[in-house]
Motif scaffolding. Sequence first.
Motif, PDB file in Angstrom:
ATOM      1  N   TYR A  40      22.398  29.975  35.066  1.00 21.92           N
ATOM      2  CA  TYR A  40      21.000  28.991  34.929  1.00 21.92           C
ATOM      3  C   TYR A  40      20.538  29.375  36.715  1.00 21.92           C
ATOM      4  CZ  TYR A  40      16.742  26.782  34.665  1.00 21.92           C
ATOM      5  OH  TYR A  40      14.773  26.081  35.183  1.00 21.92           O
ATOM      6  N   LYS A  62      14.745  43.899  26.736  1.00 20.80           N
ATOM      7  CA  LYS A  62      15.833  43.020  27.411  1.00 20.80           C
ATOM      8  C   LYS A  62      16.508  43.578  25.486  1.00 20.80           C
ATOM      9  CE  LYS A  62      14.165  39.526  24.530  1.00 20.80           C
ATOM     10  NZ  LYS A  62      13.138  38.352  24.657  1.00 20.80           N
ATOM     11  N   GLY A  93      18.390  25.960  30.564  1.00 23.52           N
ATOM     12  CA  GLY A  93      17.740  25.971  30.664  1.00 23.52           C
ATOM     13  C   GLY A  93      16.836  25.194  31.007  1.00 23.52           C
ATOM     14  N   LYS A 106      21.526  35.418  30.915  1.00 24.42           N
ATOM     15  CA  LYS A 106      22.274  34.220  30.057  1.00 24.42           C
ATOM     16  C   LYS A 106      22.898  34.697  28.874  1.00 24.42           C
ATOM     17  CE  LYS A 106      21.484  30.570  27.355  1.00 24.42           C
ATOM     18  NZ  LYS A 106      20.333  29.513  26.550  1.00 24.42           N
ATOM     19  N   MET A 107      22.310  36.229  28.511  1.00 24.72           N
ATOM     20  CA  MET A 107      23.141  36.880  27.291  1.00 24.72           C
ATOM     21  C   MET A 107      24.352  37.662  28.214  1.00 24.72           C
ATOM     22  SD  MET A 107      21.729  40.861  26.665  1.00 24.72           S
ATOM     23  CE  MET A 107      21.990  41.831  27.766  1.00 24.72           C
ATOM     24  N   ASP A 156      15.045  36.155  32.452  1.00 30.24           N
ATOM     25  CA  ASP A 156      16.653  35.506  32.993  1.00 30.24           C
ATOM     26  C   ASP A 156      16.977  34.964  31.031  1.00 30.24           C
ATOM     27  OD1 ASP A 156      15.229  33.658  35.224  1.00 30.24           O
ATOM     28  OD2 ASP A 156      13.746  32.962  33.897  1.00 30.24           O
ATOM     29  N   LYS A 157      16.804  35.830  30.537  1.00 29.70           N
ATOM     30  CA  LYS A 157      17.367  35.948  29.454  1.00 29.70           C
ATOM     31  C   LYS A 157      18.353  36.917  29.009  1.00 29.70           C
ATOM     32  CE  LYS A 157      13.305  33.652  26.132  1.00 29.70           C
ATOM     33  NZ  LYS A 157      12.347  34.202  25.029  1.00 29.70           N
ATOM     34  N   THR A 158      17.901  38.419  30.104  1.00 28.79           N
ATOM     35  CA  THR A 158      19.185  39.671  30.321  1.00 28.79           C
ATOM     36  C   THR A 158      20.408  38.619  30.606  1.00 28.79           C
ATOM     37  OG1 THR A 158      18.035  40.732  29.950  1.00 28.79           O
ATOM     38  CG2 THR A 158      19.782  40.922  30.767  1.00 28.79           C
ATOM     39  N   GLU A 179      10.785  35.709  32.522  1.00 27.02           N
ATOM     40  CA  GLU A 179      11.472  35.409  31.184  1.00 27.02           C
ATOM     41  C   GLU A 179      12.675  36.165  30.716  1.00 27.02           C
ATOM     42  OE1 GLU A 179      10.111  33.731  26.505  1.00 27.02           O
ATOM     43  OE2 GLU A 179       8.774  34.457  28.273  1.00 27.02           O
ATOM     44  N   ALA A 180      12.100  37.823  30.397  1.00 28.27           N
ATOM     45  CA  ALA A 180      13.197  38.430  30.317  1.00 28.27           C
ATOM     46  C   ALA A 180      14.132  38.822  31.381  1.00 28.27           C
ATOM     47  CB  ALA A 180      12.292  40.268  30.499  1.00 28.27           C
ATOM     48  N   ASP A 192       7.621  38.451  26.358  1.00 26.82           N
ATOM     49  CA  ASP A 192       7.906  38.512  27.119  1.00 26.82           C
ATOM     50  C   ASP A 192       7.171  38.501  28.542  1.00 26.82           C
ATOM     51  OD1 ASP A 192       9.864  36.753  25.316  1.00 26.82           O
ATOM     52  OD2 ASP A 192      11.581  38.356  26.145  1.00 26.82           O
ATOM     53  N   SER A 248      10.307  42.961  25.841  1.00 26.03           N
ATOM     54  CA  SER A 248      11.251  42.047  24.197  1.00 26.03           C
ATOM     55  C   SER A 248      12.256  43.006  24.765  1.00 26.03           C
ATOM     56  CB  SER A 248      10.232  41.750  23.377  1.00 26.03           C
ATOM     57  OG  SER A 248       9.410  42.760  22.664  1.00 26.03           O
TER      58      SER A 248
END
Length: 337
Positions: A177, A215, A41, A171-172, A167-169, A164-165, A160, A212
């Motif tokens: 990135y 996600k 990130g 990453k999970m 990117d976070k999903t 952003e959602a 979120d 959120s």
Amino acid sequence: MRVLGIESSCDETGIALYDTEKGLLSHRLFSQIEMHAEYGGVVPELASRDHIRKALPLMQQVLDDAGLTQNDIDAVAYTAGPGLVGALLVGAAIGRSLAWALSIPALPINHMEGHLLSPLLEDSPPDFPFVSLLVSGGHTLLVDVRAVGNYHLLGESIDDAVGEAFDKTAKMLGLGYPGGPALAKLAEQGVSGSYDFPRPMVNRPGLDFSFSGLKTAALNAWHNSDQSVQSKANIALAFETAAVETLVIKCRRALKQTGYRRLVVAGGVSANQSLRQALNALPGKQVFYPAMRFCSDNGAMIAFAGAMRQQAMKPDMPAIFTVRARWPLDELTPPSA
């Protein structure tokens, strides 16, 4: 009138030169993705330092590409917010200093206004008024756009942003990135119907968003899966499908509420092909996008927004400047003489 645009709100240094008679003369962009990928990130301090290193060489390249010098610039536009404060200060300091040295106007530009107006750079731009869907890593907004600076917020994400959602999903799921494009690519291998995630807030009135919960649904599905490559692709597809359908439902609702036929989609997520296909299928509507190269942050959109405002404004030459980490789009006012 030639306007130099400087974009430094986050992890991309963008410089461009726009001419109100000839259009976009030149632009350059340097992305910091490779540097930040190591950390999963954006690291704000590293971003700021890299803008310092890259901005002036890129500026010279843009001028060289256009066959011009600093003395041929009539105004400087720079991103003043929203964004990372340290990164914003780099562009603001360079922009203001150059303007003072050349005795030309300096124009603080809202980053989201730059995205909103970026489709107007195309050969067939939309006419006002229109509904704008702004979708990026930091923002999800629906805006009633009646003219430059005449914006009325219709809805926004309460948690979120959709980018952003994504990117976070990603990453999970271990996709690295930046995650959004990687998740979209993986989703192409998914099997439709393997998972059915919720479409958040579509069963209640209004135009606000929430991602959120979506996600979290993806996270729970991943933990309960066999965590195979195929399961990962199936979850990516289910997430993308739910996010896209949510955006489409709210856009359809916003167009009905305003009575407009035109929809403008901008921001990093506007490059998502599934989203474009779904929105293009809206019956009786015209949908406009920026060129793919201008979906992410760039200097061209800042130069263009600056040109649109400068044409109707008095020169702004105060000996101070400021930037804003948060700058709501609906606080902007139309340019006036």
